[in-house]
Design an enzyme around this catalytic site. Sequence first.
Site, PDB file in Angstrom:
ATOM      1  N   ASN A  11       0.766  -1.347   0.041  1.00  0.00           N
ATOM      2  CA  ASN A  11       0.058  -0.278   0.042  1.00  0.00           C
ATOM      3  C   ASN A  11       0.827   1.149   0.162  1.00  0.00           C
ATOM      4  OD1 ASN A  11      -1.702   2.086   0.492  1.00  0.00           O
ATOM      5  ND2 ASN A  11      -2.391   1.406   2.673  1.00  0.00           N
ATOM      6  N   TRP A  12       1.049   1.877  -1.053  1.00  0.00           N
ATOM      7  CA  TRP A  12       1.911   2.874  -1.461  1.00  0.00           C
ATOM      8  C   TRP A  12       1.222   4.176  -0.599  1.00  0.00           C
ATOM      9  CZ3 TRP A  12       5.529   3.688  -6.029  1.00  0.00           C
ATOM     10  CH2 TRP A  12       6.260   2.766  -6.384  1.00  0.00           C
ATOM     11  N   LYS A  13      -0.036   4.236  -0.255  1.00  0.00           N
ATOM     12  CA  LYS A  13      -0.546   5.556   0.338  1.00  0.00           C
ATOM     13  C   LYS A  13      -0.380   6.651  -0.452  1.00  0.00           C
ATOM     14  CE  LYS A  13      -0.108   3.170   5.007  1.00  0.00           C
ATOM     15  NZ  LYS A  13       0.114   3.207   6.340  1.00  0.00           N
ATOM     16  N   HIS A  98      -9.317   1.170   5.092  1.00  0.00           N
ATOM     17  CA  HIS A  98      -8.096   1.476   5.974  1.00  0.00           C
ATOM     18  C   HIS A  98      -8.477   2.405   7.077  1.00  0.00           C
ATOM     19  CE1 HIS A  98      -4.082   2.410   6.635  1.00  0.00           C
ATOM     20  NE2 HIS A  98      -3.492   1.431   5.898  1.00  0.00           N
ATOM     21  N   GLU A 100      -6.589   4.620   8.113  1.00  0.00           N
ATOM     22  CA  GLU A 100      -6.343   5.854   7.821  1.00  0.00           C
ATOM     23  C   GLU A 100      -7.427   6.687   7.163  1.00  0.00           C
ATOM     24  OE1 GLU A 100      -2.611   5.584   5.741  1.00  0.00           O
ATOM     25  OE2 GLU A 100      -1.696   4.652   7.447  1.00  0.00           O
ATOM     26  N   GLU A 168      -5.089  -4.822  10.553  1.00  0.00           N
ATOM     27  CA  GLU A 168      -4.092  -3.752  10.645  1.00  0.00           C
ATOM     28  C   GLU A 168      -4.258  -3.232  12.178  1.00  0.00           C
ATOM     29  OE1 GLU A 168      -2.177  -2.800   6.865  1.00  0.00           O
ATOM     30  OE2 GLU A 168      -3.575  -1.213   7.272  1.00  0.00           O
ATOM     31  N   GLY A 174       2.863   1.978  10.934  1.00  0.00           N
ATOM     32  CA  GLY A 174       3.948   3.239  10.719  1.00  0.00           C
ATOM     33  C   GLY A 174       4.593   3.620  12.045  1.00  0.00           C
ATOM     34  N   SER A 213       3.645  -2.278  10.292  1.00  0.00           N
ATOM     35  CA  SER A 213       5.399  -2.197  10.527  1.00  0.00           C
ATOM     36  C   SER A 213       5.905  -3.413  10.171  1.00  0.00           C
ATOM     37  CB  SER A 213       5.487  -1.878  11.965  1.00  0.00           C
ATOM     38  OG  SER A 213       5.048  -0.821  12.308  1.00  0.00           O
ATOM     39  N   GLY A 234       2.985  -0.933   4.139  1.00  0.00           N
ATOM     40  CA  GLY A 234       2.864   0.163   4.112  1.00  0.00           C
ATOM     41  C   GLY A 234       4.332   0.916   3.653  1.00  0.00           C
ATOM     42  N   GLY A 235       5.074   1.381   4.512  1.00  0.00           N
ATOM     43  CA  GLY A 235       6.293   2.099   4.068  1.00  0.00           C
ATOM     44  C   GLY A 235       7.465   1.182   3.584  1.00  0.00           C
TER      45      GLY A 235
HETATM   46  O1  LIG Z   1      -0.942   0.767   6.860  1.00  0.00           O
HETATM   47  C1  LIG Z   1      -0.357  -0.223   6.430  1.00  0.00           C
HETATM   48  C2  LIG Z   1      -0.591  -0.784   5.147  1.00  0.00           C
HETATM   49  O2  LIG Z   1      -2.037  -0.622   4.851  1.00  0.00           O
HETATM   50  C3  LIG Z   1       0.957  -0.487   7.356  1.00  0.00           C
HETATM   51  O3  LIG Z   1       1.724   0.593   7.002  1.00  0.00           O
HETATM   52  P1  LIG Z   1       3.283   0.588   7.676  1.00  0.00           P
HETATM   53  O4  LIG Z   1       3.738  -0.869   6.995  1.00  0.00           O
HETATM   54  O5  LIG Z   1       3.949   1.667   7.110  1.00  0.00           O
HETATM   55  O6  LIG Z   1       3.310   0.227   9.231  1.00  0.00           O
END
Ligand SMILES: O=C(CO)COP(=O)(O)O
Length: 251
Positions: A11-13, A98, A100, A168, A174, A213, A234-235
């Site tokens: 997920n590149w956000k 998600h 977020e 999640e 993050g 993470s 994510g990251g």
């Molecule tokens: O929200 C995430 C994937 O959708 C997880 O993010 P991180 O891997 O950056 O913690």
Amino acid sequence: MHARKPLVVGNWKMNGLKASASEFGRMVEGYGAGLRHRVQLVVCPPVTLLSTFAVIALGSRVGIGAQDCHPGTHGAHTGDISAEMIADTGAAFVIVGHSERRIAHRESDADARGKVKAVHHAGLIAILCVGETAEERKAGLALQVIDGQLEGSLPEGLTGDDLVVAYEPVWAIGTGVTPSLSDIAEMHAHIRLRLVERFGEEGGRIHILYGGSVKPSNASDILAISDVNGALVGGASLKAADFLGIASAYV
Ligand SMILES: O=C(CO)COP(=O)(O)O
């Protein structure tokens, strides 16, 4: 036992410009036969890059997905994108619910349910995210919160084949902090139980991803847990070396 290949989703956000196509190209190149046989890779870039990535991914079997969609099919919804538009780019997956979006955009379970339905109608696969906050876990409510989110976000008429669930925990996103392996195992077993109650035998085959993470250094421990059928990253999905490093936990 889970019969299908595990699924590692990036997920590149809100990250990535046209220049990021070369990093994605490196992911596609690195998805050689050894990995392809063992794990399905999916990347969810921002919508601006969906079509570009879909073209780069052609013939590679790397899947493409979007990060959200509108519940409607078309109409006066300035700035929104329908599931059909996402399908039109060549994408096959859509992340829904998600945290977020649930938190920053106040999206409810009912909102997520409408979106899962739209994704299903467009012939795409929904990656439904669920997860408790730190306060909810501290209060001993984690399992209950996830039950509520699952119940509230799954529309009638959905089949297990059109669904991926991603657990999640909000406090693990993050932050570099992850739940203990036994807490992840407990939650995934619990979600599996609920999916089997809801979908019968099909529920036993639904991918349940862990997200929060995930890095190359913790991937092999987390991905070895039973009922963890992959990861939502994510990251660490922004760099080909890290993303492929996580997927390599399956090699
Ligand atoms: O929200 C995430 C994937 O959708 C997880 O993010 P991180 O891997 O950056 O913690």
